[in-house]
Design an enzyme around this catalytic site. Structure first.
Site, mmCIF file in Angstrom:
data_model
loop_
_atom_site.group_PDB
_atom_site.id
_atom_site.type_symbol
_atom_site.label_atom_id
_atom_site.label_comp_id
_atom_site.label_asym_id
_atom_site.label_seq_id
_atom_site.Cartn_x
_atom_site.Cartn_y
_atom_site.Cartn_z
ATOM 1 N N ARG A 27 84.601 30.217 -54.536
ATOM 2 C CA ARG A 27 85.787 29.771 -53.802
ATOM 3 C C ARG A 27 86.516 30.951 -53.165
ATOM 4 O O ARG A 27 86.323 32.107 -53.543
ATOM 5 C CB ARG A 27 86.711 29.063 -54.766
ATOM 6 C CG ARG A 27 87.216 29.924 -55.957
ATOM 7 C CD ARG A 27 88.657 30.381 -55.828
ATOM 8 N NE ARG A 27 89.617 29.359 -55.599
ATOM 9 C CZ ARG A 27 90.182 28.591 -56.539
ATOM 10 N NH1 ARG A 27 89.879 28.764 -57.797
ATOM 11 N NH2 ARG A 27 91.079 27.692 -56.214
ATOM 12 N N CYS B 2 93.051 26.852 -50.443
ATOM 13 C CA CYS B 2 91.832 27.389 -51.035
ATOM 14 C C CYS B 2 90.645 26.605 -50.504
ATOM 15 O O CYS B 2 90.812 25.506 -49.983
ATOM 16 C CB CYS B 2 91.805 27.186 -52.543
ATOM 17 S SG CYS B 2 93.161 27.933 -53.425
ATOM 18 N N ASN C 282 94.835 23.831 -55.043
ATOM 19 C CA ASN C 282 96.143 23.232 -54.853
ATOM 20 C C ASN C 282 96.052 21.828 -54.247
ATOM 21 O O ASN C 282 95.255 21.596 -53.334
ATOM 22 C CB ASN C 282 96.935 24.129 -53.885
ATOM 23 C CG ASN C 282 98.304 24.417 -54.397
ATOM 24 O OD1 ASN C 282 98.493 24.560 -55.593
ATOM 25 N ND2 ASN C 282 99.267 24.472 -53.503
HETATM 26 C C1 LIG Z 1 97.955 28.622 -56.479
HETATM 27 C C2 LIG Z 1 96.455 28.468 -56.662
HETATM 28 C C3 LIG Z 1 95.927 27.602 -55.554
HETATM 29 C C4 LIG Z 1 95.960 28.357 -54.272
HETATM 30 C C5 LIG Z 1 96.514 27.487 -53.218
HETATM 31 O O1 LIG Z 1 95.977 26.456 -52.926
HETATM 32 N N1 LIG Z 1 97.628 27.941 -52.625
HETATM 33 C C6 LIG Z 1 98.256 27.236 -51.570
HETATM 34 C C7 LIG Z 1 99.766 27.353 -51.694
HETATM 35 S S1 LIG Z 1 100.472 26.177 -50.654
HETATM 36 O O2 LIG Z 1 100.298 24.865 -51.246
HETATM 37 O O3 LIG Z 1 99.768 26.269 -49.346
HETATM 38 O O4 LIG Z 1 101.892 26.554 -50.531
HETATM 39 C C8 LIG Z 1 96.106 27.823 -58.011
HETATM 40 C C9 LIG Z 1 94.585 27.677 -58.205
HETATM 41 C C10 LIG Z 1 94.351 27.759 -59.726
HETATM 42 C C11 LIG Z 1 95.749 27.779 -60.321
HETATM 43 C C12 LIG Z 1 95.933 28.311 -61.748
HETATM 44 C C13 LIG Z 1 95.065 27.514 -62.719
HETATM 45 C C14 LIG Z 1 95.289 27.974 -64.165
HETATM 46 C C15 LIG Z 1 96.761 27.848 -64.564
HETATM 47 C C16 LIG Z 1 97.167 26.386 -64.707
HETATM 48 C C17 LIG Z 1 98.610 26.275 -65.198
HETATM 49 O O5 LIG Z 1 98.957 24.923 -65.285
HETATM 50 C C18 LIG Z 1 99.535 26.952 -64.194
HETATM 51 C C19 LIG Z 1 99.173 28.401 -64.010
HETATM 52 C C20 LIG Z 1 97.689 28.615 -63.592
HETATM 53 C C21 LIG Z 1 97.434 30.127 -63.763
HETATM 54 C C22 LIG Z 1 97.418 28.154 -62.146
HETATM 55 C C23 LIG Z 1 98.291 28.920 -61.114
HETATM 56 C C24 LIG Z 1 98.025 28.460 -59.657
HETATM 57 O O6 LIG Z 1 98.460 27.143 -59.483
HETATM 58 C C25 LIG Z 1 96.542 28.546 -59.285
HETATM 59 C C26 LIG Z 1 96.170 30.041 -59.215
#
Ligand SMILES: C[C@H](CCC(=O)NCCS(=O)(=O)O)[C@H]1CC[C@H]2[C@@H]3CC[C@@H]4C[C@H](O)CC[C@]4(C)[C@H]3C[C@H](O)[C@]12C
Length: 324
Positions: A16, A2, A79
């Site tokens: 973002r 992100c 992340n």
């Molecule tokens: C995955 C996303 C980051 C994107 C990213 O960077 N992807 C790289 C993947 S990779 O690393 O390259 O493989 C992040 C950013 C915000 C996050 C939410 C925050 C609220 C909530 C917190 C709770 O505790 C758990 C569930 C929850 C819905 C979270 C889910 C997920 O974690 C979200 C969407």
């Protein structure tokens, strides 16, 4: 992966890209001023600042990915795999569960300075929201119109770093991201005379050669450099719609096209949505991967002295303006 950005122009803007290989059922969510929050540390807040942002609602709770409150303070979670460390709870009053951090700060703080004092002795804990939403490893950028802060909870404790660039991506830890910018101090929008040699004639055969060496790939360190450089170098217009448009161009410099980031098993990370909140007015603009039109939800258009969450499903169908 992100990328989050804080951008000052005619107004202050915060937003973002969310890059992932699968999508949650996220929507734009407004939390009004009297929605009750019962935090894990025992604190209950029933009167607070209102907020708008992108969230999944589960069990009537807004799990925010990024949000801005009616005071112009914003927070985004990104992340931060392998580095984020959340402590087990000991039921201490200074604890905040990781999924609570965004509402915890946005209900109570107006500025980055207030966030710094609120988090002075805080501990981020590993209590999960639910079995369906276990913890995810995150770090956060907090911004107001004057400054930004990076929050990282590592094995060695909670770090609050001043963020002078107003950009956050993913790994490595923030001090390394900032240091790495030194490697790009030669970048320029101008094509300068060569310093390479006095005898060789090296021609500046193209415009834009001052930016050669800017990393073009999708890794988090490269996106950090590219977003910083684009944001720092681009023009502002003192015209709100043009500045919002410019904001989406900055995010566009680090967006992920489907197919370019293979995460295995025929899954590809792509930019699911890009957002830009005008924090001066509380208007949340976004576009999605299949719908590149701008959509907007206005905090100011709702009555906020209520208790119930408001949600606005994302527009994900392509929209094409037919001219003839
Ligand atoms: C995955 C996303 C980051 C994107 C990213 O960077 N992807 C790289 C993947 S990779 O690393 O390259 O493989 C992040 C950013 C915000 C996050 C939410 C925050 C609220 C909530 C917190 C709770 O505790 C758990 C569930 C929850 C819905 C979270 C889910 C997920 O974690 C979200 C969407």
């Amino acid at each position: 992966m992100c990328t989050a950005i804080s951008f000052n122009a005619s107004h202050h803007f915060f937003g973002r890209n969310l890059d992932l290989d699968y999508t949650f059922n996220q929507e734009v969510v407004i939390t009004p001023k009297n929605y009750p929050f019962n935090f894990k540390n025992g604190q209950s807040i029933t009167q607070h600042y209102a907020m708008i942002g992108m969230a999944v609602i589960s069990n009537d709770y807004p799990l925010y990915f990024d949000a801005t409150n009616d005071q112009g303070l914003s927070v985004a979670g990104l992340n931060y795999p392998k580095n984020a460390y959340y402590a087990p709870s000991t039921n201490a009053p200074n604890e905040i569960a990781s999924f609570e951090l965004i509402p915890y700060l946005l209900t109570q703080c107006k500025t980055v300075e207030e966030v710094k004092s609120k988090l002075k002795n805080a501990i981020i804990t590993n209590q999960p929201f639910s079995p369906e939403f276990p913890n995810s490893p995150l770090h956060w950028m907090v911004s107001d119109k004057d400054s930004s802060l990076t929050i990282e909870s590592d094995k060695d404790g909670l770090h609050l770093y001043d963020n002078p660039v107003g950009v956050l991506t993913n790994n490595p830890p923030f001090p390394m991201q900032l240091f790495n910018l030194n490697n790009y101090r030669h970048l320029s929008p101008k094509t300068y005379d060569t310093l390479f040699s006095e005898t060789l004639h090296l021609d500046s055969y193209s415009n834009g050669m001052g930016g050669m060496g800017l990393p073009g790939d999708l890794s988090s360190m490269s996106r950090f450099v590219r977003a910083c450089y684009t944001k720092e170098t681009c023009l502002t217009f003192q015209c709100v719609p043009k500045d919002i448009n410019q904001f989406f161009h900055i995010l566009g410099s680090v967006e992920q096209t489907k197919g370019l980031c293979d995460v295995g098993e025929e899954h590809y990370e792509y930019t699911i949505y890009s957002s830009c909140c005008d924090t001066t007015t509380g208007s949340y603009y976004y576009k999605t991967y299949d719908n590149s039109q701008l959509n907007v939800v206005h905090l100011a258009n709702e009555s906020l002295d209520t208790q119930t969450l408001l949600s606005y499903p994302l527009v994900t169908e392509p929209a094409i303006h037919h001219i003839n």
